[in-house]
Scaffold this motif. Structure first.
Motif, PDB file in Angstrom:
ATOM      1  N   MET A 115       0.846  -1.196   0.000  1.00  0.00           N
ATOM      2  CA  MET A 115       0.000   0.000   0.000  1.00  0.00           C
ATOM      3  C   MET A 115       0.880   1.243   0.000  1.00  0.00           C
ATOM      4  O   MET A 115       1.790   1.378   0.801  1.00  0.00           O
ATOM      5  CB  MET A 115      -0.881   0.029   1.252  1.00  0.00           C
ATOM      6  N   LYS A 116       0.615   2.157  -0.898  1.00  0.00           N
ATOM      7  CA  LYS A 116       1.381   3.383  -0.970  1.00  0.00           C
ATOM      8  C   LYS A 116       1.152   4.212   0.288  1.00  0.00           C
ATOM      9  O   LYS A 116       0.049   4.373   0.763  1.00  0.00           O
ATOM     10  CB  LYS A 116       0.976   4.174  -2.198  1.00  0.00           C
TER      11      LYS A 116
ATOM     12  N   HIS B   6      -5.295   0.915   9.988  1.00  0.00           N
ATOM     13  CA  HIS B   6      -4.084   0.602   9.222  1.00  0.00           C
ATOM     14  C   HIS B   6      -4.357   0.442   7.734  1.00  0.00           C
ATOM     15  O   HIS B   6      -3.441   0.547   6.915  1.00  0.00           O
ATOM     16  CB  HIS B   6      -3.429  -0.666   9.766  1.00  0.00           C
ATOM     17  N   LYS B   7      -5.615   0.202   7.357  1.00  0.00           N
ATOM     18  CA  LYS B   7      -5.947   0.029   5.942  1.00  0.00           C
ATOM     19  C   LYS B   7      -6.280   1.354   5.270  1.00  0.00           C
ATOM     20  O   LYS B   7      -5.795   1.659   4.186  1.00  0.00           O
ATOM     21  CB  LYS B   7      -7.114  -0.941   5.794  1.00  0.00           C
ATOM     22  N   THR B   8      -7.113   2.149   5.921  1.00  0.00           N
ATOM     23  CA  THR B   8      -7.566   3.407   5.322  1.00  0.00           C
ATOM     24  C   THR B   8      -6.678   4.585   5.685  1.00  0.00           C
ATOM     25  O   THR B   8      -6.729   5.637   5.030  1.00  0.00           O
ATOM     26  CB  THR B   8      -8.998   3.725   5.767  1.00  0.00           C
TER      27      THR B   8
ATOM     28  N   GLU C 145      -9.911   7.472  14.006  1.00  0.00           N
ATOM     29  CA  GLU C 145     -11.247   7.073  14.426  1.00  0.00           C
ATOM     30  C   GLU C 145     -12.253   8.208  14.288  1.00  0.00           C
ATOM     31  O   GLU C 145     -13.462   7.982  14.313  1.00  0.00           O
ATOM     32  CB  GLU C 145     -11.218   6.584  15.868  1.00  0.00           C
ATOM     33  N   HIS C 146     -11.761   9.435  14.115  1.00  0.00           N
ATOM     34  CA  HIS C 146     -12.639  10.591  13.925  1.00  0.00           C
ATOM     35  C   HIS C 146     -12.782  10.957  12.453  1.00  0.00           C
ATOM     36  O   HIS C 146     -13.384  11.986  12.130  1.00  0.00           O
ATOM     37  CB  HIS C 146     -12.099  11.782  14.709  1.00  0.00           C
ATOM     38  N   GLY C 147     -12.209  10.141  11.560  1.00  0.00           N
ATOM     39  CA  GLY C 147     -12.339  10.377  10.132  1.00  0.00           C
ATOM     40  C   GLY C 147     -11.285  11.285   9.528  1.00  0.00           C
ATOM     41  O   GLY C 147     -11.331  11.617   8.341  1.00  0.00           O
TER      42      GLY C 147
END
Length: 258
Positions: free
Chosen positions: A1-2, A86-88, A92-94
């Motif tokens: 993942m970049k 870890h993916k996005t 947790e607050h966006g």
């Protein structure tokens, strides 16, 4: 993942499996503790969000940021936790974590001045420099502090960096075997170190380096290295997992389930 963090904890960590390599002989029961917390006088107390304005720790569950989390709890200083996916790479607050840490590295410790301390060793050095009187580090400019710095460097290069190699796509089976051999050789050195009867890396006193070593021991279990074949390291792991700060950090990160 970049732009992904160098070490991806998702490959190694799920809740109970994290401790599949360890007996629970030294774990004691403590009640559920709120996620935003601070350690005071050896006890863990809830920290009201409005009061937790001194520092913010951005973390991923089970990643090297766990050592920073444990060390902060040991100081008794107030701080707020912010989980990063870890993916996005969203908090947790966006919030886009790359706006805080452009290369996506964990942990990040944001100070009240809005200054940002990055990387595991960087945050641990900061804690040792500024909160050494809490007992997490020898006094600055002392010979003992130089020894602590050496342990942090050694863990970073000889353990942490080796685990990071296992996360690279180009890692071949032969390279994986070589890395596991190097890790085992390094753990042998720690076994010899602890054979003199010391409880922690610096002797009888906990330091930030112990939190870092504990994370490496946990990772070892996830790749099939049974660290309990080294009895002194096994005892060290049990001793660490008996500390209030460690139990509290694991619960807050969702890595310990009643």
């Amino acid at each position: 993942m970049k732009n992904a963090p160098e070490y991806d904890p998702a490959h190694f960590f799920i809740k109970l499996v994290l401790f599949s390599n360890y007996p629970l002989r030294s774990w004691g029961f403590i009640p559920f503790i709120a996620r935003k917390m601070t350690a005071v006088g050896g006890q863990v107390v809830a920290c009201e969000p409005k009061r937790c304005v001194k520092m913010i720790l951005f973390y991923m569950p089970g990643a090297c940021s766990l050592s920073t989390h444990i060390s902060l709890l040991e100081t008794g200083e107030q701080f707020r936790l912010v989980k990063v996916n870890h993916k996005t790479l969203k908090t947790e607050h966006g919030e886009n974590f790359l706006s805080i840490s452009p290369d996506g590295r964990i942990p990040v410790l944001k100070l009240p001045t809005d200054d940002v301390i990055t990387d595991c060793v960087g945050t641990l050095h900061y804690i040792a420099d500024h909160f050494w009187q809490s007992g997490v580090s020898p006094a600055p400019d002392s010979a003992e502090r130089a020894r602590l710095n050496a342990f942090l460097t050694r863990i970073e290069h000889e353990l942490h960096a080796q685990f990071s190699l296992l996360q690279q796509k180009r890692t071949t089976p032969d390279l994986r075997d070589a890395v596991i051999t190097r890790l085992s050789d390094e753990f042998e050195k720690y076994e010899k170190l602890f054979s003199d009867g010391r409880h922690y890396l610096m002797g009888r006193q906990f330091s930030v380096a112990d939190a870092y070593l504990l994370v490496a021991i946990n990772w070892a279990g996830m790749i099939g290295i049974n660290t309990f074949r080294w009895p002194h390291i096994g005892d060290f792991g049990d001793r660490m997992r008996g500390r209030t700060s460690v139990l509290a950090a694991l619960r807050a990160e969702g890595l310990l389930v009643d």
